[in-house]
Design a protein around this motif. Sequence first.
Motif, PDB file in Angstrom:
ATOM      1  N   PRO A  33      -8.427 -28.349   1.565  1.00  0.00           N
ATOM      2  CA  PRO A  33      -7.021 -28.086   1.875  1.00  0.00           C
ATOM      3  C   PRO A  33      -6.884 -27.461   3.265  1.00  0.00           C
ATOM      4  N   ASN A  42      -2.073 -30.173   4.239  1.00  0.00           N
ATOM      5  CA  ASN A  42      -1.584 -29.892   2.896  1.00  0.00           C
ATOM      6  C   ASN A  42      -0.340 -29.021   2.891  1.00  0.00           C
ATOM      7  N   ASP A  43      -0.150 -28.267   3.971  1.00  0.00           N
ATOM      8  CA  ASP A  43       0.994 -27.369   4.038  1.00  0.00           C
ATOM      9  C   ASP A  43       1.219 -26.990   5.497  1.00  0.00           C
ATOM     10  N   ARG A  48       0.733 -19.520  -0.691  1.00  0.00           N
ATOM     11  CA  ARG A  48       0.303 -20.880  -0.343  1.00  0.00           C
ATOM     12  C   ARG A  48      -1.208 -21.049  -0.523  1.00  0.00           C
ATOM     13  N   HIS A  50      -2.922 -23.770  -3.092  1.00  0.00           N
ATOM     14  CA  HIS A  50      -3.828 -24.840  -2.685  1.00  0.00           C
ATOM     15  C   HIS A  50      -5.252 -24.670  -3.197  1.00  0.00           C
TER      16      HIS A  50
END
Length: 123
Positions: free
Chosen positions: A75, A97-98, A112, A116
Amino acid sequence: MSCILIAEDERRITAFIDKGLRKYGFSTAIATDGEQAVLMAQSDKFDLLLLDLGLLVKDGWTVLAELRQQGKQLPIIIVTARDDVAEKKVGLQYEANDYLTKPFRFQDLLARVHNHLGSGLMK
């Protein structure tokens, strides 16, 4: 214990993130430029990468693209001051992923990270 690679070139931000993650039981390592980030992330040692876009030598976009081209599936959360919607779309196209914009509250980053890593919600 999960190990997180922090790819960030601003010492103050690095120290803030590193101290907070360690407080919550994570192991961390720091890459201060993009080339170092790619080399470190190629190992299977890390469970997640926090990636600044404004790195020296190789920028964050290049780091992200190289790791995904190599098949690395860890991630990756982009942590950057760039808050433009177009930048966020590019991040997702590059398979981040973010995307978290600076400045941020540490609790937002921590949520977060837990999300993940599949660690569920924080207490």
